[in-house]
Design a protein around this motif. Structure first.
Motif, PDB file in Angstrom:
ATOM      1  N   GLU A  93     -12.285  37.981   6.563  1.00 16.23           N
ATOM      2  CA  GLU A  93     -11.261  38.560   6.728  1.00 16.23           C
ATOM      3  C   GLU A  93     -10.105  38.128   5.414  1.00 16.23           C
ATOM      4  OE1 GLU A  93      -6.666  38.991   7.764  1.00 16.23           O
ATOM      5  OE2 GLU A  93      -8.016  37.391   7.467  1.00 16.23           O
ATOM      6  N   ALA A  94     -10.140  37.161   4.915  1.00 13.09           N
ATOM      7  CA  ALA A  94      -9.295  36.384   3.834  1.00 13.09           C
ATOM      8  C   ALA A  94      -9.628  37.528   2.395  1.00 13.09           C
ATOM      9  CB  ALA A  94      -9.705  34.775   3.672  1.00 13.09           C
ATOM     10  N   PHE A  95     -10.910  37.561   2.219  1.00  6.73           N
ATOM     11  CA  PHE A  95     -11.319  38.183   1.231  1.00  6.73           C
ATOM     12  C   PHE A  95     -10.678  39.594   1.349  1.00  6.73           C
ATOM     13  CE2 PHE A  95     -14.202  40.734  -1.422  1.00  6.73           C
ATOM     14  CZ  PHE A  95     -14.010  40.206  -2.555  1.00  6.73           C
ATOM     15  N   ALA A  96     -10.958  40.239   2.474  1.00  4.06           N
ATOM     16  CA  ALA A  96     -10.258  41.831   2.748  1.00  4.06           C
ATOM     17  C   ALA A  96      -8.936  41.693   2.509  1.00  4.06           C
ATOM     18  CB  ALA A  96     -10.778  42.143   4.213  1.00  4.06           C
ATOM     19  N   ARG A  97      -8.112  40.774   2.898  1.00  5.19           N
ATOM     20  CA  ARG A  97      -6.670  40.565   3.031  1.00  5.19           C
ATOM     21  C   ARG A  97      -6.302  40.552   1.402  1.00  5.19           C
ATOM     22  NH1 ARG A  97      -2.712  39.518   6.348  1.00  5.19           N
ATOM     23  NH2 ARG A  97      -4.298  39.001   8.063  1.00  5.19           N
ATOM     24  N   GLU A  98      -6.981  39.789   0.673  1.00  6.69           N
ATOM     25  CA  GLU A  98      -6.951  39.354  -0.716  1.00  6.69           C
ATOM     26  C   GLU A  98      -6.957  40.795  -1.675  1.00  6.69           C
ATOM     27  OE1 GLU A  98      -6.049  37.755  -4.294  1.00  6.69           O
ATOM     28  OE2 GLU A  98      -5.733  37.153  -2.392  1.00  6.69           O
ATOM     29  N   GLN A  99      -7.736  41.905  -1.236  1.00  6.46           N
ATOM     30  CA  GLN A  99      -7.945  43.042  -2.043  1.00  6.46           C
ATOM     31  C   GLN A  99      -6.524  43.868  -1.874  1.00  6.46           C
ATOM     32  OE1 GLN A  99     -10.602  43.397  -3.571  1.00  6.46           O
ATOM     33  NE2 GLN A  99     -11.207  41.708  -2.372  1.00  6.46           N
ATOM     34  N   PHE A 100      -5.780  43.797  -0.936  1.00  6.82           N
ATOM     35  CA  PHE A 100      -4.665  44.216  -0.880  1.00  6.82           C
ATOM     36  C   PHE A 100      -3.474  43.560  -1.333  1.00  6.82           C
ATOM     37  CE2 PHE A 100      -6.963  46.334   2.593  1.00  6.82           C
ATOM     38  CZ  PHE A 100      -6.789  47.549   2.561  1.00  6.82           C
ATOM     39  N   VAL A 149     -11.701  49.315   2.508  1.00  7.37           N
ATOM     40  CA  VAL A 149     -12.140  47.910   2.769  1.00  7.37           C
ATOM     41  C   VAL A 149     -12.818  47.928   4.116  1.00  7.37           C
ATOM     42  CG1 VAL A 149     -11.311  45.815   3.315  1.00  7.37           C
ATOM     43  CG2 VAL A 149     -10.031  46.999   1.701  1.00  7.37           C
ATOM     44  N   ALA A 150     -14.148  47.497   3.915  1.00 11.20           N
ATOM     45  CA  ALA A 150     -15.058  47.488   5.062  1.00 11.20           C
ATOM     46  C   ALA A 150     -15.078  45.894   5.609  1.00 11.20           C
ATOM     47  CB  ALA A 150     -16.404  48.107   4.718  1.00 11.20           C
ATOM     48  N   PHE A 151     -14.845  45.716   6.674  1.00 13.21           N
ATOM     49  CA  PHE A 151     -15.039  44.147   7.112  1.00 13.21           C
ATOM     50  C   PHE A 151     -15.253  44.221   8.781  1.00 13.21           C
ATOM     51  CE2 PHE A 151     -12.615  40.703   9.488  1.00 13.21           C
ATOM     52  CZ  PHE A 151     -13.597  39.509   9.200  1.00 13.21           C
ATOM     53  N   LYS A 152     -16.679  43.791   9.049  1.00 12.23           N
ATOM     54  CA  LYS A 152     -17.021  44.067  10.491  1.00 12.23           C
ATOM     55  C   LYS A 152     -16.672  45.191  11.144  1.00 12.23           C
ATOM     56  CE  LYS A 152     -17.593  39.070  10.848  1.00 12.23           C
ATOM     57  NZ  LYS A 152     -17.106  37.824  11.740  1.00 12.23           N
ATOM     58  N   ASP A 153     -16.006  45.194  12.256  1.00 12.21           N
ATOM     59  CA  ASP A 153     -15.117  46.343  13.022  1.00 12.21           C
ATOM     60  C   ASP A 153     -13.964  46.690  12.662  1.00 12.21           C
ATOM     61  OD1 ASP A 153     -17.771  46.255  14.364  1.00 12.21           O
ATOM     62  OD2 ASP A 153     -17.171  44.901  16.298  1.00 12.21           O
ATOM     63  N   CYS A 154     -13.427  46.079  11.701  1.00 13.47           N
ATOM     64  CA  CYS A 154     -12.177  46.559  11.331  1.00 13.47           C
ATOM     65  C   CYS A 154     -12.172  47.050   9.859  1.00 13.47           C
ATOM     66  CB  CYS A 154     -11.143  45.089  11.111  1.00 13.47           C
ATOM     67  SG  CYS A 154      -9.505  45.392  10.619  1.00 13.47           S
ATOM     68  N   ARG A 201      -3.697  41.906  -4.070  1.00 17.77           N
ATOM     69  CA  ARG A 201      -3.609  42.040  -5.550  1.00 17.77           C
ATOM     70  C   ARG A 201      -2.649  43.182  -5.858  1.00 17.77           C
ATOM     71  NH1 ARG A 201     -10.132  41.694  -6.682  1.00 17.77           N
ATOM     72  NH2 ARG A 201     -10.236  39.646  -6.140  1.00 17.77           N
ATOM     73  N   HIS A 202      -2.579  44.094  -5.061  1.00 22.43           N
ATOM     74  CA  HIS A 202      -1.709  45.491  -5.168  1.00 22.43           C
ATOM     75  C   HIS A 202      -0.317  45.282  -4.352  1.00 22.43           C
ATOM     76  CE1 HIS A 202      -5.260  47.419  -7.215  1.00 22.43           C
ATOM     77  NE2 HIS A 202      -5.948  46.824  -6.155  1.00 22.43           N
ATOM     78  N   SER A 203      -0.116  44.209  -4.025  1.00 21.10           N
ATOM     79  CA  SER A 203       1.289  44.262  -3.008  1.00 21.10           C
ATOM     80  C   SER A 203       1.405  44.752  -2.212  1.00 21.10           C
ATOM     81  CB  SER A 203       2.544  44.326  -4.282  1.00 21.10           C
ATOM     82  OG  SER A 203       2.175  43.329  -5.379  1.00 21.10           O
ATOM     83  N   VAL A 204       0.447  45.218  -1.444  1.00 26.47           N
ATOM     84  CA  VAL A 204       0.539  46.114  -0.176  1.00 26.47           C
ATOM     85  C   VAL A 204      -0.233  45.459   1.032  1.00 26.47           C
ATOM     86  CG1 VAL A 204       0.728  48.246  -1.430  1.00 26.47           C
ATOM     87  CG2 VAL A 204      -1.646  47.349  -1.079  1.00 26.47           C
ATOM     88  N   GLU A 205      -0.081  44.284   1.328  1.00 23.88           N
ATOM     89  CA  GLU A 205      -0.640  43.478   2.250  1.00 23.88           C
ATOM     90  C   GLU A 205      -0.217  43.941   3.613  1.00 23.88           C
ATOM     91  OE1 GLU A 205      -1.375  38.585   3.668  1.00 23.88           O
ATOM     92  OE2 GLU A 205      -0.052  39.252   1.922  1.00 23.88           O
ATOM     93  N   HIS A 206       0.812  44.622   3.683  1.00 18.82           N
ATOM     94  CA  HIS A 206       1.453  45.073   5.028  1.00 18.82           C
ATOM     95  C   HIS A 206       0.370  46.180   5.391  1.00 18.82           C
ATOM     96  CE1 HIS A 206       3.210  47.161   1.747  1.00 18.82           C
ATOM     97  NE2 HIS A 206       3.162  48.060   2.642  1.00 18.82           N
ATOM     98  N   TYR A 207      -0.318  46.836   4.690  1.00 19.98           N
ATOM     99  CA  TYR A 207      -1.395  47.852   4.920  1.00 19.98           C
ATOM    100  C   TYR A 207      -2.454  47.311   5.954  1.00 19.98           C
ATOM    101  CZ  TYR A 207       0.914  51.072   1.730  1.00 19.98           C
ATOM    102  OH  TYR A 207       1.829  51.874   1.094  1.00 19.98           O
ATOM    103  N   TRP A 208      -2.864  46.252   5.290  1.00 23.14           N
ATOM    104  CA  TRP A 208      -4.052  45.494   6.200  1.00 23.14           C
ATOM    105  C   TRP A 208      -3.403  44.933   7.379  1.00 23.14           C
ATOM    106  CZ3 TRP A 208      -9.112  45.197   6.450  1.00 23.14           C
ATOM    107  CH2 TRP A 208      -9.451  44.024   7.427  1.00 23.14           C
ATOM    108  N   ASN A 209      -2.285  44.226   7.344  1.00 20.07           N
ATOM    109  CA  ASN A 209      -1.701  43.673   8.703  1.00 20.07           C
ATOM    110  C   ASN A 209      -1.606  44.697   9.718  1.00 20.07           C
ATOM    111  OD1 ASN A 209      -1.411  41.209   7.347  1.00 20.07           O
ATOM    112  ND2 ASN A 209       0.766  41.843   6.805  1.00 20.07           N
TER     113      ASN A 209
END
Length: 254
Positions: free
Chosen positions: A221-228, A136-141, A230-238
């Motif tokens: 950032e909300a769209f990037a978080r949504e990608q994770f 996932v590519a989002f600005k500098d994160c 969907r696979h029930s791994v939102e904690h990776y993005w956190n």
């Protein structure tokens, strides 16, 4: 598992046993003794007076014997050679690992993922290693999550932390980044963009969350978080997002 010395010892014993069995058969007259292995180097020592009486005939015989041995060697190699399908299957079997007892997961945080060459290397190597995950590519994160076995993770970790030079730019992208760097410099002349790749977390889970490797460019950032999510791994993005905030604020990560 046997050590290298033990494997060599067993191989030596098996060869000696086979040679002993062949010697016994020759002694009993069951098989004919093999003809002496003659080469140009040992011609006089093996044949003796025969080589002196007719050197031309003996030399032709020796060369024919050498050609016969070479042909038999090449035919044996050709019979043992794998077909292209078998070679491909062997390579795939070597790269794929059994993850039924657990899947190794690694989460990387990357500050700058604008270079197409680096994105291509990450995605292509993950697919070649038969790993699954999400980029996932989002600005500098930027977050890179990969799932696989221990050997796959070891190879991919070396790619991310050593092989890819994050501070360098490809030639086709250098001019564009130079313009961006000039605009991102502060009054002191230092570059604000921190180009780094950091292993944020690695561990083991019971099953895979992804079916393949995909790249997503996210405008928010909300769209990037949504990608994770969907696979029930939102904690990776956190993990990556909080680590990026700490990096930006100049604090050490925990």
């Amino acid at each position: 598992m046997l050590t290298k010395e033990e494997r060599k010892k067993i191989r030596r014993q098996n060869r000696a046993e086979a040679q002993k069995e062949q010697t016994e058969k020759i002694r009993l007259g069951l098989i004919a003794p093999p003809e002496p292995k003659v080469k140009m180097a040992n011609l006089m020592r093996v044949l003796g007076t025969d080589a002196v009486q007719d050197p031309t005939k003996v030399e032709a015989h020796v060369r024919a014997q050498m050609a016969k041995r070479q042909k038999a060697h090449e035919e044996t190699n050709a019979a043992r050679k794998l077909t292209p399908e078998q070679r491909k299957e062997k390579k795939v079997k070597k790269l794929q690992e059994d993850t039924s007892n657990g899947v190794k997961v690694a989460v990387y945080g990357v500050a700058d993922l604008r270079d197409p060459a680096k994105k291509f290397k990450i995605e292509t190597n993950a697919k070649q290693l038969y790993m699954t995950g999400l980029i996932v590519a989002f600005k500098d994160c930027n977050c890179v999550v990969v799932e696989g076995g221990p050997k796959q993770q070891k190879k991919f970790k070396r790619l991310m932390l050593h092989r890819i030079k994050w501070g360098e730019s490809s030639k086709r992208n250098k001019n564009v980044e130079d313009d961006d760097d000039e605009s991102d410099e502060d009054d002191s002349g230092t570059n604000k963009i921190n180009k780094y790749c950091q292993l944020v977390w690695e561990g083991e889970v019971t099953q895979r969350a992804f079916s393949d490797v995909r790249f997503k460019s996210c405008p928010t950032e909300a769209f990037a978080r949504e990608q994770f999510r969907r696979h029930s791994v939102e904690h990776y993005w956190n993990l990556v997002y909080s680590n990026t905030i700490l990096q930006a604020s100049g604090m050490d990560t925990i």
